[in-house]
Write a protein that holds these residues in place. Structure first.
Motif, mmCIF file in Angstrom:
data_model
loop_
_atom_site.group_PDB
_atom_site.id
_atom_site.type_symbol
_atom_site.label_atom_id
_atom_site.label_comp_id
_atom_site.label_asym_id
_atom_site.label_seq_id
_atom_site.Cartn_x
_atom_site.Cartn_y
_atom_site.Cartn_z
ATOM 1 N N TYR A 152 72.683 16.703 5.653
ATOM 2 C CA TYR A 152 71.499 17.524 5.452
ATOM 3 C C TYR A 152 71.650 18.162 4.081
ATOM 4 C CZ TYR A 152 70.161 17.147 10.375
ATOM 5 O OH TYR A 152 69.770 16.683 11.608
ATOM 6 N N LEU A 153 70.726 17.855 3.182
ATOM 7 C CA LEU A 153 70.857 18.300 1.795
ATOM 8 C C LEU A 153 69.892 19.440 1.494
ATOM 9 C CD1 LEU A 153 71.017 14.787 0.075
ATOM 10 C CD2 LEU A 153 72.915 16.217 0.841
ATOM 11 N N SER A 154 70.435 20.553 1.022
ATOM 12 C CA SER A 154 69.601 21.657 0.556
ATOM 13 C C SER A 154 69.322 21.446 -0.931
ATOM 14 C CB SER A 154 70.305 22.995 0.792
ATOM 15 O OG SER A 154 71.498 23.073 0.020
ATOM 16 N N GLY A 155 68.308 22.120 -1.434
ATOM 17 C CA GLY A 155 67.989 22.024 -2.855
ATOM 18 C C GLY A 155 66.738 21.236 -3.152
ATOM 19 N N LEU A 156 66.045 20.751 -2.108
ATOM 20 C CA LEU A 156 64.802 20.012 -2.353
ATOM 21 C C LEU A 156 63.763 20.935 -2.968
ATOM 22 C CD1 LEU A 156 63.233 17.292 -1.840
ATOM 23 C CD2 LEU A 156 62.374 18.385 0.246
ATOM 24 N N ASP A 157 63.093 20.460 -4.008
ATOM 25 C CA ASP A 157 61.975 21.188 -4.601
ATOM 26 C C ASP A 157 60.963 21.481 -3.485
ATOM 27 O OD1 ASP A 157 59.629 21.988 -5.891
ATOM 28 O OD2 ASP A 157 59.780 20.487 -7.472
ATOM 29 N N PRO A 158 60.622 22.753 -3.244
ATOM 30 C CA PRO A 158 59.682 23.083 -2.160
ATOM 31 C C PRO A 158 58.356 22.341 -2.277
ATOM 32 C CG PRO A 158 60.731 25.073 -2.985
ATOM 33 C CD PRO A 158 61.130 23.962 -3.924
ATOM 34 N N ALA A 159 57.985 21.979 -3.509
ATOM 35 C CA ALA A 159 56.719 21.266 -3.702
ATOM 36 C C ALA A 159 56.784 19.829 -3.197
ATOM 37 C CB ALA A 159 56.340 21.275 -5.186
ATOM 38 N N LEU A 160 57.984 19.349 -2.850
ATOM 39 C CA LEU A 160 58.138 17.981 -2.357
ATOM 40 C C LEU A 160 58.286 17.924 -0.837
ATOM 41 C CD1 LEU A 160 60.581 16.397 -4.989
ATOM 42 C CD2 LEU A 160 58.079 16.561 -5.034
ATOM 43 N N ALA A 161 58.180 19.050 -0.159
ATOM 44 C CA ALA A 161 58.312 19.073 1.299
ATOM 45 C C ALA A 161 57.224 18.226 1.943
ATOM 46 C CB ALA A 161 58.238 20.506 1.808
ATOM 47 N N LEU A 162 57.624 17.418 2.916
ATOM 48 C CA LEU A 162 56.696 16.546 3.636
ATOM 49 C C LEU A 162 56.929 16.690 5.139
ATOM 50 C CD1 LEU A 162 56.968 13.269 1.514
ATOM 51 C CD2 LEU A 162 54.859 14.585 1.894
ATOM 52 N N PRO A 163 55.853 16.735 5.930
ATOM 53 C CA PRO A 163 56.043 16.831 7.379
ATOM 54 C C PRO A 163 56.648 15.547 7.938
ATOM 55 C CG PRO A 163 53.743 16.409 6.861
ATOM 56 C CD PRO A 163 54.430 16.677 5.552
ATOM 57 N N ARG A 164 57.377 15.680 9.019
ATOM 58 C CA ARG A 164 57.923 14.512 9.692
ATOM 59 C C ARG A 164 56.790 13.663 10.265
ATOM 60 N NH1 ARG A 164 61.218 18.744 10.009
ATOM 61 N NH2 ARG A 164 63.482 18.483 10.062
ATOM 62 N N LEU A 165 57.082 12.427 10.563
ATOM 63 C CA LEU A 165 56.090 11.545 11.165
ATOM 64 C C LEU A 165 55.694 12.069 12.549
ATOM 65 C CD1 LEU A 165 57.727 8.084 10.351
ATOM 66 C CD2 LEU A 165 55.754 9.123 9.195
ATOM 67 N N ALA A 166 54.421 11.919 12.892
ATOM 68 C CA ALA A 166 53.963 12.351 14.213
ATOM 69 C C ALA A 166 54.662 11.540 15.302
ATOM 70 C CB ALA A 166 52.449 12.188 14.318
ATOM 71 N N THR A 167 54.889 10.257 15.029
ATOM 72 C CA THR A 167 55.612 9.384 15.954
ATOM 73 C C THR A 167 56.807 8.797 15.222
ATOM 74 O OG1 THR A 167 53.557 8.799 17.100
ATOM 75 C CG2 THR A 167 55.484 7.367 17.459
ATOM 76 N N PRO A 168 58.026 9.179 15.581
ATOM 77 C CA PRO A 168 59.205 8.664 14.872
ATOM 78 C C PRO A 168 59.317 7.147 14.973
ATOM 79 C CG PRO A 168 59.779 10.553 16.249
ATOM 80 C CD PRO A 168 58.386 10.152 16.629
#
Length: 244
Positions: A152-168
């Motif tokens: 699990y990597l911290s440091g992602l640009d907040p502007a690049l956050a993406l929601p998880r898939l509705a169906t994995p």
């Protein structure tokens, strides 16, 4: 929490995790400052390394301490840990501690990253812009979890956050580099997953045949390096050759 709004470190809460383990809670949720404190404490305890200390497992805001219950009483371990936790972080310790930099080659898009184009569109970016910004980040392995070797990597640009898939997906390829909410990570082995897949690395993240099975360790720094399909194939060939 930003540096500007950061408050004094909260007290460490002890919880009995098992007969041979204590869980030290340093905070709640995902917070880079708290996670850095977890890693500093882990480094301090490793430096003391009593014979009865079996393992330390850092998470985002907690540290699990495993001990040899045949060699020491749980309350004695808690007393020792409390003394260590009471020591303020020294300047040298904060400057410290062992932060290895690991570069991870990644082929982005296409079959390697089927969610790159749709993810870029959701963010209002071109695919090339998303690649450049994701690969331009400086990440820290906050913890290993979910599957053996999954960072699990911290440091992602907040502007690049993406929601998880509705169906994995029922099957994600080993080495897939993905974004899940405000985090980025790498799937070490084939399996189900709901994170958004941007690319894939040919490096094996977890191999039981290695002296240290997990390629990445908590506290490591990570940088992604964009490569093309030909470079991916060559690196994959070299990896297969090395493990033959």
């Amino acid at each position: 929490m930003s540096a500007a709004t950061a408050s004094a470190p909260s007290a460490i809460v002890f919880e009995a995790l098992a007969d041979d383990a204590w869980l030290l809670r340093l905070g709640d949720g995902i917070d880079d400052a708290v996670n850095a404190r977890v890693h500093r404490l882990a480094a301090r305890l490793r430096g003391q390394a009593p014979p009865w200390l079996r393992d330390l497992v850092p998470a985002y805001a907690s540290l699990a301490v495993f001990f040899d219950e045949s060699a020491i009483d749980a309350l004695a371990v808690k007393t020792w840990l409390s003394a260590q936790c009471g020591e303020p972080d020294s300047a040298s310790e904060q400057a410290c501690a062992p932060q290895r930099l690991v570069e991870i080659p990644v082929a982005y898009g296409g079959d390697y990253g089927p969610d790159l184009a749709s993810g870029a569109a959701e963010l209002g970016l071109s695919a090339h812009e998303l690649i450049a910004r994701h690969a331009g980040g400086d990440y820290t392995v906050a913890m290993i979890g979910f599957a053996p070797g999954f960072p699990y990597l911290s440091g992602l640009d907040p502007a690049l956050a993406l929601p998880r898939l509705a169906t994995p997906r029922t099957e994600v390829a080993a080495g897939s580099v993905a974004i899940g909410g405000a985090q980025t990570g790498i799937y070490p082995r084939p399996g189900p997953g709901g994170w958004r897949l941007l690319g894939r690395t040919p490096l094996p993240l977890f191999d039981v045949a290695r002296a240290e099975p997990s390629l990445l360790q908590p506290g490591d720094r990570v940088r992604f390096v964009a490569i093309d399909a030909a470079e991916f194939a060559e690196l994959a060939r070299l990896q297969a050759q090395a493990s033959a």
